[in-house]
Design a protein around this motif. Structure first.
Motif, PDB file in Angstrom:
ATOM      1  N   PRO A  38       1.063  -1.415   0.266  1.00 42.18           N
ATOM      2  CA  PRO A  38      -0.155  -0.461  -0.033  1.00 42.18           C
ATOM      3  C   PRO A  38       0.533   1.645  -0.485  1.00 42.18           C
ATOM      4  CG  PRO A  38      -1.015  -1.142   1.586  1.00 42.18           C
ATOM      5  CD  PRO A  38       1.053  -2.530   1.009  1.00 42.18           C
ATOM      6  N   LEU A  39       2.243   1.032   0.777  1.00 38.16           N
ATOM      7  CA  LEU A  39       2.971   2.454   0.297  1.00 38.16           C
ATOM      8  C   LEU A  39       3.188   2.973  -0.447  1.00 38.16           C
ATOM      9  CD1 LEU A  39       5.062   1.484   3.989  1.00 38.16           C
ATOM     10  CD2 LEU A  39       2.956   3.448   3.521  1.00 38.16           C
ATOM     11  N   ILE A  40       3.671   1.722  -1.462  1.00 40.45           N
ATOM     12  CA  ILE A  40       4.366   1.604  -2.906  1.00 40.45           C
ATOM     13  C   ILE A  40       3.483   2.710  -3.992  1.00 40.45           C
ATOM     14  CG2 ILE A  40       5.444   0.637  -5.196  1.00 40.45           C
ATOM     15  CD1 ILE A  40       6.417  -1.520  -3.244  1.00 40.45           C
ATOM     16  N   VAL A  41       1.454   1.745  -3.609  1.00 37.73           N
ATOM     17  CA  VAL A  41       0.612   1.819  -4.411  1.00 37.73           C
ATOM     18  C   VAL A  41       0.513   3.771  -4.513  1.00 37.73           C
ATOM     19  CG1 VAL A  41      -1.786   1.958  -4.646  1.00 37.73           C
ATOM     20  CG2 VAL A  41      -0.255  -0.076  -4.290  1.00 37.73           C
ATOM     21  N   GLY A  42       0.659   3.805  -2.887  1.00 38.26           N
ATOM     22  CA  GLY A  42      -0.356   5.456  -2.748  1.00 38.26           C
ATOM     23  C   GLY A  42       1.497   6.346  -2.497  1.00 38.26           C
ATOM     24  N   SER A  43       2.623   5.821  -3.061  1.00 37.18           N
ATOM     25  CA  SER A  43       3.052   7.494  -3.864  1.00 37.18           C
ATOM     26  C   SER A  43       3.591   7.166  -4.773  1.00 37.18           C
ATOM     27  CB  SER A  43       4.691   6.669  -2.466  1.00 37.18           C
ATOM     28  OG  SER A  43       5.296   5.373  -3.131  1.00 37.18           O
ATOM     29  N   PHE A  47       2.237   9.065  -8.285  1.00 39.38           N
ATOM     30  CA  PHE A  47       3.250  10.070  -9.062  1.00 39.38           C
ATOM     31  C   PHE A  47       2.672   9.719 -10.667  1.00 39.38           C
ATOM     32  CE2 PHE A  47       7.146  10.225 -11.333  1.00 39.38           C
ATOM     33  CZ  PHE A  47       7.387  11.336 -11.465  1.00 39.38           C
ATOM     34  N   CYS A  48       2.952   8.715 -11.096  1.00 38.60           N
ATOM     35  CA  CYS A  48       2.081   8.527 -12.130  1.00 38.60           C
ATOM     36  C   CYS A  48       0.704   9.095 -12.773  1.00 38.60           C
ATOM     37  CB  CYS A  48       2.441   6.930 -12.155  1.00 38.60           C
ATOM     38  SG  CYS A  48       4.040   6.110 -12.293  1.00 38.60           S
ATOM     39  N   SER A  49       0.298   9.454 -11.703  1.00 40.75           N
ATOM     40  CA  SER A  49      -1.349   9.547 -11.787  1.00 40.75           C
ATOM     41  C   SER A  49      -1.686  11.258 -11.842  1.00 40.75           C
ATOM     42  CB  SER A  49      -1.937   9.150 -11.085  1.00 40.75           C
ATOM     43  OG  SER A  49      -1.935  10.618  -9.672  1.00 40.75           O
ATOM     44  N   LEU A  50      -0.640  11.657 -12.299  1.00 40.45           N
ATOM     45  CA  LEU A  50      -0.172  13.158 -12.456  1.00 40.45           C
ATOM     46  C   LEU A  50      -0.304  13.375 -13.939  1.00 40.45           C
ATOM     47  CD1 LEU A  50       2.402  14.179 -10.057  1.00 40.45           C
ATOM     48  CD2 LEU A  50      -0.165  14.335  -9.835  1.00 40.45           C
ATOM     49  N   VAL A  51       0.609  12.535 -14.694  1.00 36.62           N
ATOM     50  CA  VAL A  51       0.858  12.143 -16.569  1.00 36.62           C
ATOM     51  C   VAL A  51      -0.863  11.788 -16.638  1.00 36.62           C
ATOM     52  CG1 VAL A  51       1.759  11.519 -18.279  1.00 36.62           C
ATOM     53  CG2 VAL A  51       3.153  11.648 -15.914  1.00 36.62           C
TER      54      VAL A  51
END
Length: 355
Positions: A38-43, A47-51
């Motif tokens: 979950p920490l990887i998904v949350g970070s 970040f990738c969702s900004l694109v």
């Protein structure tokens, strides 16, 4: 040079060690999926969702171009193959580690059905028919509330990606296993490539993105997005991803999502009923409204048009991939969605006192 070799050698051993731990150490997959993933998904996923476009798709094209360029340099400029091998090896190690951390270990966690307490068991044809009748009612009810174009085909809202994330959150109110952050799904620019492989979507473990096929019929899109988002939540089984997609669509405030989810569940359950009792299937199918019948025919016509060698090869690759990641049923595991639906329907019946 030696430090560089030690670094990449350590990453290789870490990748192997994590995979062995996931397969051999009881509870490791569940511990990792609950505390670290979950920490990887949350970070990284944020970040990738900004694109606005699929980062995974662009990286794939870039990787292919880089490979072709390297091959051209080897052939034209006689670049030593020995110099290219270390670069290729490092790339493979990095990709394998990313796959392991963002996807591979999750194949060895508890399944969604185990965590949610669903009991899978053999069911009678009568139970299967009752499920199909329930799904037909859901389809007809949602069909009366969806938006259609001039030709009667379903139309989607412009915010379908955001609605999918909200649908998953709505399902999490009843199933806490689904709670957490969800990025917006992304339509693949080359969706036609997915259609030729008969794929509705792809979860990218390298960029933590839920990608979907934007060329397929509108009624397939909401459930396909929720399917891919369930992978991002760490539930990797294909049968469970379909089941979760149904639960999420059913929990949505959007009629289009409820319609899409009911259609997904009807297709699998209806096919199972047809194999067991064709006459019962025809009787239940006759209860579907005109809108549902038209959209089911459009669904079949679209995907049948892409049957061929490319689809067969893609299916074989997918089957091999699933088996390699401890899904022993391979692509046959898709059929188990019906058992999950039956277990869910049986539980609902018990809650309502109709069991």
């Amino acid at each position: 040079m030696r430090k560089n070799q030690v670094f990449w050698g350590s990453l290789f051993l870490l990748t192997v060690g994590l995979n062995l731990a996931a397969r051999l150490v009881p509870g490791f997959g569940e511990w990792y999926s609950g505390h670290h993933y979950p920490l990887i998904v949350g970070s990284f996923a944020r970040f990738c969702s900004l694109v606005p476009f699929s980062v995974a798709e662009i990286l794939l094209y870039a990787l292919l171009l880089s490979f072709l360029a390297g091959l051209l340099l080897i052939l034209v400029r006689r670049l030593s193959v020995r110099r290219a091998v270390p670069v290729l090896a490092k790339t493979v190690i990095a990709l394998c580690l990313m796959f392991t951390l963002n996807c591979g270990i999750n194949y060895h966690r508890q399944t969604f059905s185990e965590r949610a307490g669903f009991e899978l068991q053999e069911s009678s044809v009568e139970e299967l028919r009752a499920l199909c009748e329930k799904l037909a009612e859901e389809l007809n009810e949602a069909a009366g509330a969806i938006h259609v174009d001039a030709e009667g085909h379903m139309m989607l809202e412009e915010n379908v990606e955001a609605e999918a994330a909200e649908a998953m959150q709505a399902a999490a109110e009843e199933y806490p296993e689904l709670a957490g952050y969800y990025p917006k799904a992304k339509k693949v620019l080359g969706s036609w490539l997915l259609s030729y492989q008969q794929l509705q979507g792809i979860y990218s473990p390298f960029t933590l993105e839920a990608n979907y096929n934007g060329d397929m019929p509108a009624q397939d899109i909401p459930s396909a997005i929720c399917h891919e988002l369930s992978h991002l939540k760490g539930f990797m089984r294909e049968d469970e991803a379909n089941f979760i997609a149904y639960l999420a669509c059913r929990a949505s405030d959007s009629a289009a999502f409820r319609y899409s989810g009911a259609m997904l569940a009807w297709i699998y359950s209806g096919n199972a009923l047809y194999e067991q009792d064709p006459q019962s299937f025809r009787e239940v199918r006759s209860e579907l409204c005109e809108q549902a019948v038209r959209d089911l025919e459009d669904h079949n016509a679209y995907w049948n048009s892409f049957e061929g060698t490319a689809a067969e090869v893609a299916d074989k690759i997918n089957d091999t991939y699933l088996r390699a990641n401890a899904q022993d049923d391979g692509t046959r595991s898709y059929g188990r969605m019906v058992d999950l639906l039956l277990a869910w329907n049986r539980e609902r019946g018990a809650e309502n006192g109709t069991d």
